[in-house]
Design a protein around this motif. Structure first.
Motif, PDB file in Angstrom:
ATOM      1  N   CYS A 299       0.847  -1.189   0.000  1.00 34.16           N
ATOM      2  CA  CYS A 299       0.000   0.000   0.000  1.00 34.16           C
ATOM      3  C   CYS A 299       0.883   1.240   0.000  1.00 34.16           C
ATOM      4  CB  CYS A 299      -0.918   0.009   1.217  1.00 34.16           C
ATOM      5  SG  CYS A 299      -0.018  -0.100   2.794  1.00 34.16           S
ATOM      6  N   GLY A 300       0.270   2.391  -0.132  1.00 32.51           N
ATOM      7  CA  GLY A 300       0.999   3.647  -0.072  1.00 32.51           C
ATOM      8  C   GLY A 300       1.269   4.229  -1.441  1.00 32.51           C
ATOM      9  N   VAL A 301       1.904   5.375  -1.466  1.00 34.26           N
ATOM     10  CA  VAL A 301       2.172   6.095  -2.706  1.00 34.26           C
ATOM     11  C   VAL A 301       2.967   5.213  -3.672  1.00 34.26           C
ATOM     12  CG1 VAL A 301       3.295   8.114  -3.708  1.00 34.26           C
ATOM     13  CG2 VAL A 301       2.140   8.296  -1.505  1.00 34.26           C
ATOM     14  N   GLY A 302       2.507   5.181  -4.923  1.00 35.02           N
ATOM     15  CA  GLY A 302       3.184   4.391  -5.941  1.00 35.02           C
ATOM     16  C   GLY A 302       2.609   3.006  -6.121  1.00 35.02           C
ATOM     17  N   GLN A 303       1.721   2.601  -5.230  1.00 39.96           N
ATOM     18  CA  GLN A 303       1.078   1.302  -5.350  1.00 39.96           C
ATOM     19  C   GLN A 303      -0.231   1.442  -6.115  1.00 39.96           C
ATOM     20  OE1 GLN A 303       2.565  -1.444  -4.433  1.00 39.96           O
ATOM     21  NE2 GLN A 303       4.284  -0.349  -3.511  1.00 39.96           N
ATOM     22  N   GLU A 304      -0.617   0.383  -6.824  1.00 39.26           N
ATOM     23  CA  GLU A 304      -1.873   0.401  -7.581  1.00 39.26           C
ATOM     24  C   GLU A 304      -3.047   0.634  -6.646  1.00 39.26           C
ATOM     25  OE1 GLU A 304      -4.525  -2.475 -10.539  1.00 39.26           O
ATOM     26  OE2 GLU A 304      -2.580  -3.133  -9.803  1.00 39.26           O
ATOM     27  N   ASN A 305      -3.067  -0.070  -5.526  1.00 38.04           N
ATOM     28  CA  ASN A 305      -4.095   0.136  -4.505  1.00 38.04           C
ATOM     29  C   ASN A 305      -3.440   0.874  -3.336  1.00 38.04           C
ATOM     30  OD1 ASN A 305      -5.993  -1.336  -6.002  1.00 38.04           O
ATOM     31  ND2 ASN A 305      -5.222  -3.264  -5.177  1.00 38.04           N
ATOM     32  N   GLN A 306      -3.540   2.197  -3.339  1.00 38.62           N
ATOM     33  CA  GLN A 306      -2.811   2.983  -2.347  1.00 38.62           C
ATOM     34  C   GLN A 306      -3.407   2.873  -0.960  1.00 38.62           C
ATOM     35  OE1 GLN A 306      -2.144   7.016  -3.546  1.00 38.62           O
ATOM     36  NE2 GLN A 306      -1.603   6.481  -5.634  1.00 38.62           N
ATOM     37  N   SER A 307      -4.726   2.684  -0.879  1.00 35.43           N
ATOM     38  CA  SER A 307      -5.404   2.672   0.411  1.00 35.43           C
ATOM     39  C   SER A 307      -5.734   1.247   0.824  1.00 35.43           C
ATOM     40  CB  SER A 307      -6.692   3.490   0.338  1.00 35.43           C
ATOM     41  OG  SER A 307      -6.416   4.839   0.008  1.00 35.43           O
ATOM     42  N   CYS A 308      -5.827   1.046   2.143  1.00 35.70           N
ATOM     43  CA  CYS A 308      -6.183  -0.252   2.685  1.00 35.70           C
ATOM     44  C   CYS A 308      -7.686  -0.319   2.927  1.00 35.70           C
ATOM     45  CB  CYS A 308      -5.446  -0.501   3.998  1.00 35.70           C
ATOM     46  SG  CYS A 308      -3.646  -0.481   3.834  1.00 35.70           S
ATOM     47  N   GLY A 309      -8.272  -1.486   2.733  1.00 32.95           N
ATOM     48  CA  GLY A 309      -9.699  -1.664   2.930  1.00 32.95           C
ATOM     49  C   GLY A 309     -10.031  -2.122   4.333  1.00 32.95           C
ATOM     50  N   GLY A 310     -11.326  -2.040   4.673  1.00 36.86           N
ATOM     51  CA  GLY A 310     -11.798  -2.535   5.959  1.00 36.86           C
ATOM     52  C   GLY A 310     -11.115  -1.853   7.132  1.00 36.86           C
ATOM     53  N   PRO A 311     -10.761  -2.628   8.153  1.00 36.12           N
ATOM     54  CA  PRO A 311     -10.141  -2.039   9.345  1.00 36.12           C
ATOM     55  C   PRO A 311      -8.629  -1.861   9.214  1.00 36.12           C
ATOM     56  CG  PRO A 311     -10.411  -4.373   9.689  1.00 36.12           C
ATOM     57  CD  PRO A 311     -10.990  -4.069   8.316  1.00 36.12           C
ATOM     58  N   TYR A 312      -8.066  -2.236   8.074  1.00 28.45           N
ATOM     59  CA  TYR A 312      -6.610  -2.265   7.937  1.00 28.45           C
ATOM     60  C   TYR A 312      -6.030  -0.874   7.680  1.00 28.45           C
ATOM     61  CZ  TYR A 312      -7.725  -7.180   7.475  1.00 28.45           C
ATOM     62  OH  TYR A 312      -8.227  -8.435   7.695  1.00 28.45           O
ATOM     63  N   ARG A 313      -4.782  -0.704   8.104  1.00 24.87           N
ATOM     64  CA  ARG A 313      -4.046   0.538   7.916  1.00 24.87           C
ATOM     65  C   ARG A 313      -2.722   0.237   7.213  1.00 24.87           C
ATOM     66  NH1 ARG A 313      -8.330   1.702   8.759  1.00 24.87           N
ATOM     67  NH2 ARG A 313      -9.264   2.987  10.395  1.00 24.87           N
ATOM     68  N   CYS A 314      -2.181   1.243   6.524  1.00 24.08           N
ATOM     69  CA  CYS A 314      -0.915   1.080   5.805  1.00 24.08           C
ATOM     70  C   CYS A 314       0.224   1.226   6.814  1.00 24.08           C
ATOM     71  CB  CYS A 314      -0.821   2.125   4.692  1.00 24.08           C
ATOM     72  SG  CYS A 314       0.426   1.745   3.438  1.00 24.08           S
ATOM     73  N   LEU A 315       0.907   0.128   7.108  1.00 24.10           N
ATOM     74  CA  LEU A 315       1.925   0.095   8.153  1.00 24.10           C
ATOM     75  C   LEU A 315       3.308  -0.188   7.583  1.00 24.10           C
ATOM     76  CD1 LEU A 315      -0.014  -2.141  10.723  1.00 24.10           C
ATOM     77  CD2 LEU A 315      -0.045   0.356  10.552  1.00 24.10           C
ATOM     78  N   GLU A 316       4.315   0.309   8.273  1.00 25.58           N
ATOM     79  CA  GLU A 316       5.695   0.007   7.904  1.00 25.58           C
ATOM     80  C   GLU A 316       6.050  -1.411   8.373  1.00 25.58           C
ATOM     81  OE1 GLU A 316       7.743   1.569   6.118  1.00 25.58           O
ATOM     82  OE2 GLU A 316       6.982   3.635   5.996  1.00 25.58           O
ATOM     83  N   THR A 317       6.584  -2.216   7.449  1.00 19.48           N
ATOM     84  CA  THR A 317       7.028  -3.566   7.799  1.00 19.48           C
ATOM     85  C   THR A 317       8.459  -3.756   7.297  1.00 19.48           C
ATOM     86  OG1 THR A 317       6.355  -4.663   5.738  1.00 19.48           O
ATOM     87  CG2 THR A 317       4.651  -4.339   7.420  1.00 19.48           C
ATOM     88  N   ASP A 318       9.059  -4.876   7.656  1.00 22.79           N
ATOM     89  CA  ASP A 318      10.430  -5.152   7.200  1.00 22.79           C
ATOM     90  C   ASP A 318      10.509  -5.234   5.684  1.00 22.79           C
ATOM     91  OD1 ASP A 318      11.246  -5.225   9.811  1.00 22.79           O
ATOM     92  OD2 ASP A 318      11.106  -7.419   9.989  1.00 22.79           O
ATOM     93  N   ALA A 319       9.384  -5.610   5.052  1.00 20.77           N
ATOM     94  CA  ALA A 319       9.370  -5.756   3.588  1.00 20.77           C
ATOM     95  C   ALA A 319       8.802  -4.520   2.891  1.00 20.77           C
ATOM     96  CB  ALA A 319       8.549  -6.987   3.208  1.00 20.77           C
ATOM     97  N   GLY A 320       8.588  -3.430   3.629  1.00 16.57           N
ATOM     98  CA  GLY A 320       7.988  -2.234   3.043  1.00 16.57           C
ATOM     99  C   GLY A 320       6.617  -1.978   3.638  1.00 16.57           C
TER     100      GLY A 320
END
Length: 334
Positions: A299-320
């Motif tokens: 998710c996030g800028v530059g992704q096809e689906n920038q926003s997360c659905g449902g209760p999910y949020r765009c979070l920083e992970t080890d893989a991005g």
């Protein structure tokens, strides 16, 4: 992006119930304020397996009821009932594995049956869906279901709250002293007073029963606001008539159709009619639906689906950056 705000899921499941059952309060008192395992200990919450089973029972009934009562609501938020159940069970489990939560399969079943029997036009809280926990008043909490009183009072921006017993009708109160279900703290008398039923005079939404609103005639209405009327980020539109609060213009739109990602999603401000996006958002630059990312997806800028659905949020992970739920840590809330 244009999105539509819905209240259906809070309306059917999360509205708090009043008071606490005597047996639940007695159980908590019998364990003492430090729980069953000695000073400083807290009673355990549900296992992940039990939490998943309980949450699945409750949310399947809720999602099916919302789909029956509020056209387009499930499609907008989750695509279909299965998507609705999957997303909300994940979030529900975070709360039910917390210390002190003791919801049983029987209680979850009673909640589900109450949801199934609930009239679509009802604005009363679903009392069977508010559960008593094992944490005594005055102790720290993060969720209502941890508390024997069924109420965790959370101050704004606070990292954790306190289990409290809400005030009964006529009891003295203040802004930080909550009243029982169906009551509010009157600013003039500083006492708990009953919220207005549909038809009662009002000056603001807060003076009306749960999930009712203060209509243009300054009377509480149960149906919600009509097409073209102003709304807020908390919704307030009549979802049973396929209305939802648009994030552009802050007005109620009548949803006349649903579109999949890549399809058109026009909105007509003159007629207050719009096309909603199935589990997605409307890109205002092109009036085209774009999908939202699911759990674990980028998710996030530059992704096809920038926003997360449902209760999910765009979070920083080890893989991005990826969609997920913010972890709940109660180690500092004991």
């Amino acid at each position: 992006m244009r999105s539509f705000v819905l209240l259906s899921f809070a309306f059917f499941v999360l509205a708090p119930a009043a008071g606490c059952q005597a047996s639940a309060a007695a159980d908590a008192e019998g364990e003492g304020p430090d729980g069953p395992s000695g000073p400083g200990a807290r009673p355990a919450g549900l296992s992940e397996a039990d939490a998943r089973a309980v949450c699945t029972t409750i949310w399947r009934a809720s999602c099916e009821k919302v789909e029956a009562c509020a056209p387009f609501s499930v499609e907008l938020s989750s695509g279909d009932v299965e998507g609705c159940v999957a997303a909300n069970v994940d979030a529900c489990m975070q709360g039910y594995v917390l210390s002190g939560v003791s919801v049983t399969a029987a209680e979850a079943g009673a909640c589900a049956r109450a949801l199934e029997a609930r009239p679509c036009e009802s604005v009363a809280a679903v009392r069977e869906c508010q559960f008593a926990g094992k944490i005594a008043d005055g102790r720290a909490c993060l969720a209502d279901a941890q508390c024997a009183s069924r109420l965790c009072r959370l101050a704004p921006k606070a990292s954790c709250g306190t289990c409290v017993t809400p005030g009964k009708e006529g009891a003295a109160c203040a802004d930080d002293e909550p009243c029982a279900e169906g009551l509010r703290c009157d600013g003039g008398s500083k006492k708990c007073v009953r919220r207005g039923a549909p038809g009662a005079p009002c000056a603001s939404d807060d003076e009306c029963e749960a999930w009712a609103v203060c209509g243009e005639g300054k009377a509480c209405v149960e149906a919600g606001r009509a097409a073209g009327q102003p709304c807020t980020s908390f919704g307030g539109c009549n979802e049973r008539q396929s209305l939802a609060c648009g994030s552009v213009g802050d007005r109620c739109y009548r949803l006349t159709a649903m579109a999949a990602p890549g399809e058109a999603c026009p909105a007509d401000e003159a007629s207050n009619e719009a096309t909603g996006c199935r589990a997605g958002l409307c890109d205002l630059r092109t009036d085209t639906c774009v999908g939202t990312a699911g759990k674990g997806e980028a998710c996030g800028v530059g992704q096809e689906n920038q926003s997360c659905g449902g209760p999910y949020r765009c979070l920083e992970t080890d893989a991005g950056r990826a969609c997920g739920l913010r972890p709940v840590d109660e180690s500092g809330c004991r």
